[in-house]
Design a protein around this motif. Structure first.
Motif, mmCIF file in Angstrom:
data_model
loop_
_atom_site.group_PDB
_atom_site.id
_atom_site.type_symbol
_atom_site.label_atom_id
_atom_site.label_comp_id
_atom_site.label_asym_id
_atom_site.label_seq_id
_atom_site.Cartn_x
_atom_site.Cartn_y
_atom_site.Cartn_z
ATOM 1 N N VAL A 59 24.965 -15.979 -13.074
ATOM 2 C CA VAL A 59 24.958 -15.151 -11.864
ATOM 3 C C VAL A 59 23.567 -15.195 -11.246
ATOM 4 O O VAL A 59 22.586 -14.828 -11.894
ATOM 5 C CB VAL A 59 25.356 -13.692 -12.190
ATOM 6 N N PRO A 60 23.452 -15.658 -9.989
ATOM 7 C CA PRO A 60 22.160 -15.671 -9.313
ATOM 8 C C PRO A 60 21.710 -14.235 -8.999
ATOM 9 O O PRO A 60 22.536 -13.381 -8.684
ATOM 10 C CB PRO A 60 22.415 -16.443 -8.019
ATOM 11 N N VAL A 61 20.395 -14.007 -9.099
ATOM 12 C CA VAL A 61 19.834 -12.683 -8.829
ATOM 13 C C VAL A 61 18.817 -12.783 -7.700
ATOM 14 O O VAL A 61 17.919 -13.621 -7.721
ATOM 15 C CB VAL A 61 19.167 -12.086 -10.086
ATOM 16 N N VAL A 62 18.972 -11.894 -6.716
ATOM 17 C CA VAL A 62 18.105 -11.841 -5.552
ATOM 18 C C VAL A 62 17.303 -10.550 -5.591
ATOM 19 O O VAL A 62 17.849 -9.488 -5.905
ATOM 20 C CB VAL A 62 18.963 -11.905 -4.268
ATOM 21 N N ASP A 63 16.016 -10.635 -5.301
ATOM 22 C CA ASP A 63 15.167 -9.448 -5.190
ATOM 23 C C ASP A 63 15.290 -8.954 -3.752
ATOM 24 O O ASP A 63 14.778 -9.574 -2.816
ATOM 25 C CB ASP A 63 13.718 -9.826 -5.511
ATOM 26 N N LEU A 64 15.999 -7.839 -3.562
ATOM 27 C CA LEU A 64 16.239 -7.343 -2.205
ATOM 28 C C LEU A 64 14.954 -6.937 -1.498
ATOM 29 O O LEU A 64 14.852 -7.048 -0.284
ATOM 30 C CB LEU A 64 17.224 -6.164 -2.238
ATOM 31 N N ARG A 65 13.954 -6.472 -2.249
ATOM 32 C CA ARG A 65 12.670 -6.125 -1.620
ATOM 33 C C ARG A 65 12.100 -7.347 -0.894
ATOM 34 O O ARG A 65 11.694 -7.266 0.256
ATOM 35 C CB ARG A 65 11.659 -5.668 -2.672
ATOM 36 N N LEU A 66 12.054 -8.472 -1.603
ATOM 37 C CA LEU A 66 11.498 -9.692 -1.015
ATOM 38 C C LEU A 66 12.400 -10.223 0.093
ATOM 39 O O LEU A 66 11.912 -10.698 1.121
ATOM 40 C CB LEU A 66 11.282 -10.756 -2.094
ATOM 41 N N LYS A 67 13.715 -10.126 -0.088
ATOM 42 C CA LYS A 67 14.660 -10.594 0.926
ATOM 43 C C LYS A 67 14.458 -9.838 2.234
ATOM 44 O O LYS A 67 14.561 -10.403 3.315
ATOM 45 C CB LYS A 67 16.094 -10.415 0.406
ATOM 46 N N PHE A 68 14.139 -8.554 2.146
ATOM 47 C CA PHE A 68 13.952 -7.727 3.331
ATOM 48 C C PHE A 68 12.505 -7.681 3.816
ATOM 49 O O PHE A 68 12.154 -6.886 4.674
ATOM 50 C CB PHE A 68 14.449 -6.303 3.085
ATOM 51 N N PHE A 138 18.003 9.716 5.794
ATOM 52 C CA PHE A 138 18.729 8.558 6.303
ATOM 53 C C PHE A 138 18.995 7.587 5.167
ATOM 54 O O PHE A 138 18.159 7.382 4.297
ATOM 55 C CB PHE A 138 17.927 7.838 7.398
ATOM 56 N N ILE A 139 20.164 6.962 5.222
ATOM 57 C CA ILE A 139 20.556 5.950 4.252
ATOM 58 C C ILE A 139 20.940 4.702 5.048
ATOM 59 O O ILE A 139 21.790 4.762 5.936
ATOM 60 C CB ILE A 139 21.778 6.410 3.416
ATOM 61 N N ILE A 140 20.291 3.584 4.734
ATOM 62 C CA ILE A 140 20.584 2.323 5.413
ATOM 63 C C ILE A 140 21.789 1.694 4.714
ATOM 64 O O ILE A 140 21.703 1.301 3.549
ATOM 65 C CB ILE A 140 19.370 1.378 5.380
ATOM 66 N N ILE A 141 22.918 1.640 5.426
ATOM 67 C CA ILE A 141 24.148 1.108 4.839
ATOM 68 C C ILE A 141 24.213 -0.386 5.122
ATOM 69 O O ILE A 141 24.216 -0.815 6.271
ATOM 70 C CB ILE A 141 25.386 1.830 5.413
ATOM 71 N N LEU A 142 24.237 -1.175 4.046
ATOM 72 C CA LEU A 142 24.208 -2.628 4.157
ATOM 73 C C LEU A 142 25.610 -3.226 4.140
ATOM 74 O O LEU A 142 26.492 -2.734 3.442
ATOM 75 C CB LEU A 142 23.429 -3.234 2.983
ATOM 76 N N ASP A 143 25.790 -4.286 4.907
ATOM 77 C CA ASP A 143 26.987 -5.118 4.823
ATOM 78 C C ASP A 143 26.572 -6.298 3.953
ATOM 79 O O ASP A 143 25.955 -7.254 4.434
ATOM 80 C CB ASP A 143 27.418 -5.578 6.213
ATOM 81 N N ILE A 144 26.858 -6.217 2.667
ATOM 82 C CA ILE A 144 26.347 -7.207 1.709
ATOM 83 C C ILE A 144 26.834 -8.611 2.040
ATOM 84 O O ILE A 144 26.167 -9.599 1.744
ATOM 85 C CB ILE A 144 26.688 -6.809 0.242
ATOM 86 N N ASP A 145 27.989 -8.728 2.714
ATOM 87 C CA ASP A 145 28.473 -10.057 3.099
ATOM 88 C C ASP A 145 27.568 -10.692 4.153
ATOM 89 O O ASP A 145 27.562 -11.906 4.312
ATOM 90 C CB ASP A 145 29.897 -9.984 3.656
ATOM 91 N N ARG A 146 26.829 -9.887 4.903
ATOM 92 C CA ARG A 146 25.972 -10.415 5.960
ATOM 93 C C ARG A 146 24.496 -10.463 5.588
ATOM 94 O O ARG A 146 23.690 -10.974 6.348
ATOM 95 C CB ARG A 146 26.126 -9.568 7.220
ATOM 96 N N VAL A 147 24.138 -9.907 4.438
ATOM 97 C CA VAL A 147 22.731 -9.934 4.020
ATOM 98 C C VAL A 147 22.281 -11.371 3.804
ATOM 99 O O VAL A 147 21.160 -11.743 4.101
ATOM 100 C CB VAL A 147 22.512 -9.076 2.745
ATOM 101 N N PHE A 148 23.196 -12.204 3.331
ATOM 102 C CA PHE A 148 22.871 -13.596 3.049
ATOM 103 C C PHE A 148 23.599 -14.514 4.008
ATOM 104 O O PHE A 148 24.771 -14.326 4.281
ATOM 105 C CB PHE A 148 23.247 -13.949 1.609
ATOM 106 N N SER A 149 22.885 -15.507 4.508
ATOM 107 C CA SER A 149 23.517 -16.489 5.390
ATOM 108 C C SER A 149 24.343 -17.448 4.538
ATOM 109 O O SER A 149 24.178 -17.531 3.320
ATOM 110 C CB SER A 149 22.444 -17.274 6.149
#
Length: 165
Positions: A59-68, A138-149
């Motif tokens: 399973v690939p792991v992404v660091d969301l901090r760095l992604k954002f 406030f809570i930022i609601i993510l669409d995880i399908d769109r976080v990654f191209s």
């Protein structure tokens, strides 16, 4: 999931990245794991931390901090990997998303969610479904399908295939 499609109470898993609170639709979350050893794969972007072995699957792991575009964070006892299912060309891809800490599962009513802010053209906010409001926060609601191209997901699939041999 567009903001217009949130017509009923929806459950979200909330988690922290730095001082910000984010949320994912609970339907996309498979499980939350304690931080584990991640095997780095050469020639991948910085935010692509590597891969983990999840019950025999790579399973690939992404660091969301760095992604954002946030600063890399210190690893703590609360650092975790959220295992999510991402939709890619009609197929489900299992990925891990590193977070500083998981908060709680939260029910949000449609009237507690506003459309994402229009920040301008420089920042891509397509992956933000909306802004939730809970307890004056406030809570930022993510669409995880769109976080990654699609290109990034193809890279992830190639990475997993390379590790699988």
């Amino acid at each position: 999931m567009a903001i217009e499609s949130i017509a009923e109470t929806t459950q979200f898993l909330t988690f922290r990245l730095a001082e910000e609170l984010f949320a994912l639709d609970i339907g996309k979350v498979r499980e939350v794991l304690d931080f584990t050893t991640i095997t780095k794969v050469p020639q991948t972007p910085d935010y692509m931390r590597g891969v983990i072995n999840l019950r025999g699957s790579v399973v690939p792991v992404v660091d969301l901090r760095l992604k954002f575009g946030m600063a890399s964070g210190e690893q703590t006892v609360n650092t975790c990997v959220i295992i999510v299912e991402v939709e890619m060309d009609g197929e489900k891809v299992v990925m891990g998303a590193m977070a500083d800490a998981v908060q709680e599962v939260l029910d949000l009513e449609p009237d507690q969610i506003e459309p994402p802010p229009r920040i301008g053209t420089k920042l891509n906010t397509d992956f933000i479904t909306g802004m939730g409001k809970h307890n004056d926060q406030f809570i930022i609601i993510l669409d995880i399908d769109r976080v990654f191209s699609v290109d990034e997901l193809l890279l992830v699939e190639r990475e997993a295939a390379a590790v699988n041999g």
